[in-house]
Design a protein around this motif. Sequence first.
Motif, PDB file in Angstrom:
ATOM      1  N   TRP A 181       0.868  -1.087  -0.023  1.00 50.34           N
ATOM      2  CA  TRP A 181       0.030  -0.026   0.040  1.00 50.34           C
ATOM      3  C   TRP A 181       0.947   1.138  -0.030  1.00 50.34           C
ATOM      4  N   ASP A 182       2.336   1.215  -0.029  1.00 51.68           N
ATOM      5  CA  ASP A 182       3.034   2.357   0.065  1.00 51.68           C
ATOM      6  C   ASP A 182       3.477   2.909  -1.257  1.00 51.68           C
ATOM      7  N   LEU A 183       2.427   3.354  -2.014  1.00 53.92           N
ATOM      8  CA  LEU A 183       3.111   3.715  -3.390  1.00 53.92           C
ATOM      9  C   LEU A 183       3.886   4.858  -3.316  1.00 53.92           C
ATOM     10  N   PRO A 184       4.987   5.154  -4.097  1.00 56.07           N
ATOM     11  CA  PRO A 184       5.617   6.384  -4.012  1.00 56.07           C
ATOM     12  C   PRO A 184       4.607   7.544  -4.435  1.00 56.07           C
ATOM     13  N   ASN A 220      -4.042   5.228 -12.899  1.00 56.09           N
ATOM     14  CA  ASN A 220      -3.271   5.433 -14.249  1.00 56.09           C
ATOM     15  C   ASN A 220      -2.664   4.068 -14.720  1.00 56.09           C
ATOM     16  N   ARG A 221      -2.986   3.521 -15.731  1.00 58.90           N
ATOM     17  CA  ARG A 221      -2.318   2.291 -16.298  1.00 58.90           C
ATOM     18  C   ARG A 221      -0.999   1.977 -16.308  1.00 58.90           C
ATOM     19  N   ASP A 222      -0.205   3.089 -16.438  1.00 63.24           N
ATOM     20  CA  ASP A 222       1.146   3.355 -16.412  1.00 63.24           C
ATOM     21  C   ASP A 222       1.883   2.745 -15.184  1.00 63.24           C
ATOM     22  N   THR A 223       0.990   2.874 -13.981  1.00 60.53           N
ATOM     23  CA  THR A 223       1.695   2.278 -12.818  1.00 60.53           C
ATOM     24  C   THR A 223       1.650   0.930 -12.604  1.00 60.53           C
ATOM     25  N   ARG A 264       5.123   0.558 -14.182  1.00 61.10           N
ATOM     26  CA  ARG A 264       6.283   1.007 -13.132  1.00 61.10           C
ATOM     27  C   ARG A 264       6.406  -0.134 -11.972  1.00 61.10           C
ATOM     28  N   PHE A 265       5.204  -0.785 -11.633  1.00 61.03           N
ATOM     29  CA  PHE A 265       5.199  -1.887 -10.777  1.00 61.03           C
ATOM     30  C   PHE A 265       6.085  -2.973 -11.142  1.00 61.03           C
ATOM     31  N   ALA A 266       5.908  -3.297 -12.455  1.00 61.15           N
ATOM     32  CA  ALA A 266       6.748  -4.603 -13.024  1.00 61.15           C
ATOM     33  C   ALA A 266       8.344  -4.092 -13.028  1.00 61.15           C
ATOM     34  N   GLU A 267       8.452  -2.881 -13.176  1.00 61.18           N
ATOM     35  CA  GLU A 267      10.043  -2.391 -13.350  1.00 61.18           C
ATOM     36  C   GLU A 267      10.518  -2.666 -11.818  1.00 61.18           C
ATOM     37  N   LEU A 326      -3.333  -5.793 -13.243  1.00 64.30           N
ATOM     38  CA  LEU A 326      -2.381  -6.130 -14.458  1.00 64.30           C
ATOM     39  C   LEU A 326      -0.929  -5.938 -13.948  1.00 64.30           C
ATOM     40  N   GLY A 327      -0.781  -5.078 -13.042  1.00 64.93           N
ATOM     41  CA  GLY A 327       0.699  -4.730 -12.473  1.00 64.93           C
ATOM     42  C   GLY A 327       1.148  -6.026 -11.866  1.00 64.93           C
ATOM     43  N   HIS A 328       0.350  -6.825 -11.014  1.00 65.77           N
ATOM     44  CA  HIS A 328       0.495  -8.267 -10.567  1.00 65.77           C
ATOM     45  C   HIS A 328       0.895  -9.048 -11.707  1.00 65.77           C
TER      46      HIS A 328
END
Length: 449
Positions: A125-128, A139-142, A145-148, A202-204
């Motif tokens: 839960w601690d998103l930058p 935002n889909r881009d997150t 970013r999570f996969a990165e 999706l990030g998962h």
Amino acid sequence: MPTEPMPDFPAGFRWGVSTSAYQIEGAVGVDGRGSSIWDTFAHSPGRIVDGSTGDVACDHYHRHAEDVDLMAGLGVCAYRFSIAWPRVQPGGTGAANPAGLDFYDRLVDDLLARDIDPVATLFHWDLPQPLEDAGGWLNRDTAHRFAEYADLTAARLGDRVKLWITLNEPFVHMSLGHGMGVHAPGRMLLFDAFPVAHHQLLGHGLAVGALRARSTSPVAIANNYSPVRLAGDTDADRAAAAAYEALHNRLFTDPLLGRGYPAGQDFDAGVVRDGDLAVIAAPIDVLGVNYYNPTAVRAPEEGSPLPFDLVPLDGYPRTAFDWPVAPDGLRDLLGWLRDTYRDDLPPIEITEGGCAYDDAPDGTGRVPDPERIAYLDGHLRAVRAALDDGVDVRGYFVWSLLDNWEWAEGFTKRFGLVHVDFDTQVRTPKSSYAWLRDLIAASRRAPAA
Ligand code: GBH
């Protein structure tokens, strides 16, 4: 105190304890850590009941050696902690901050030296904050970013972490964080929060791919589940229960296990693109199950914005959080998972279970917590019964090792096996710690059946 001896657990059953980064670490400005949405939220007046923040919390960042000693003394096989994304990537994107990764590198080595499996959650839960400023999980881009971030983390720790957990309770992060405004980032979008579900899933899925490329260790997600109890017997009550079940128990599980989004609500929110469901359904090795209590549901009042009404569940003792203590709900839940997902269901680990009570030292250096012993005794018996029912449960992680910073409840809810004095940071094992230590020791000594 429980009197019946606890039945045996299978040899190799994984006894563990769980924590999360923002709830225990403190050291928010140390070694290049960036800020997260929980720093922002906790520092906003009126958000946390006691006005506290996680700035210091359990000061675990500086006291991890003592905390690992406490785990070793308990005899656990595994420790589930979370990695703070803002320590690894202070801006949420770009190169890793080596000093942030160093902390987890040392922690992992300390655990392995004590024969404790490191189980790492990537997002608790601690998103930058910079990612939130760009729209966060709306935002889909997150997701990318999570996969990165998963890639950077696994590049450093992938040879030693024994089980990866991508997300913790994406349902709670969606509903309390983005639907109701009770958790960070404090958005109140109600059902318009659904894109947060899809982008987390999706990030998962993308993170599963990133982890597989860097690590041979198994990969899981930790979902929270609550078995649904009908609080009425009309068709409208049954429809309400089904709607709650879809939202709470299926929304984050059906797509993972290859079934797409549950029917009923418009869960895809118009953000699902071709190919996304295949990414989300990337095979996982373990399903993490966080269980606290069942939920009683009936048809909504006229004009309610929700398709169900949640009502208090009678007939059970309650914790300091007012949550019912219902071990039978855990057995029901595990049976529901098996009956619902059948051959698609991977092995389960109970990645959280526990309770809050107003525990305090009694003046003789002890912290008696008989209610927690009763809670754990009941829930472990429920797991044992589920094993007998044929459900493949591999472990149980108690939430939590330490009293810690309980989100919007600040320091007012104590979930630990170990009491923490937040003025002095003195740790005192509670009576449940000794009880669990003896149980684990007996279980680990038992000959393989
Ligand atoms: C977990 O969330 C978190 O992963 C962890 O960080 C946290 O500290 C821990 O549990 C304790 O809270 O409607 O009154 O019947 C728990 C999620 C969501 C479980 C609300 C209980 C409803 C209780 N919880 N839920 S009630």
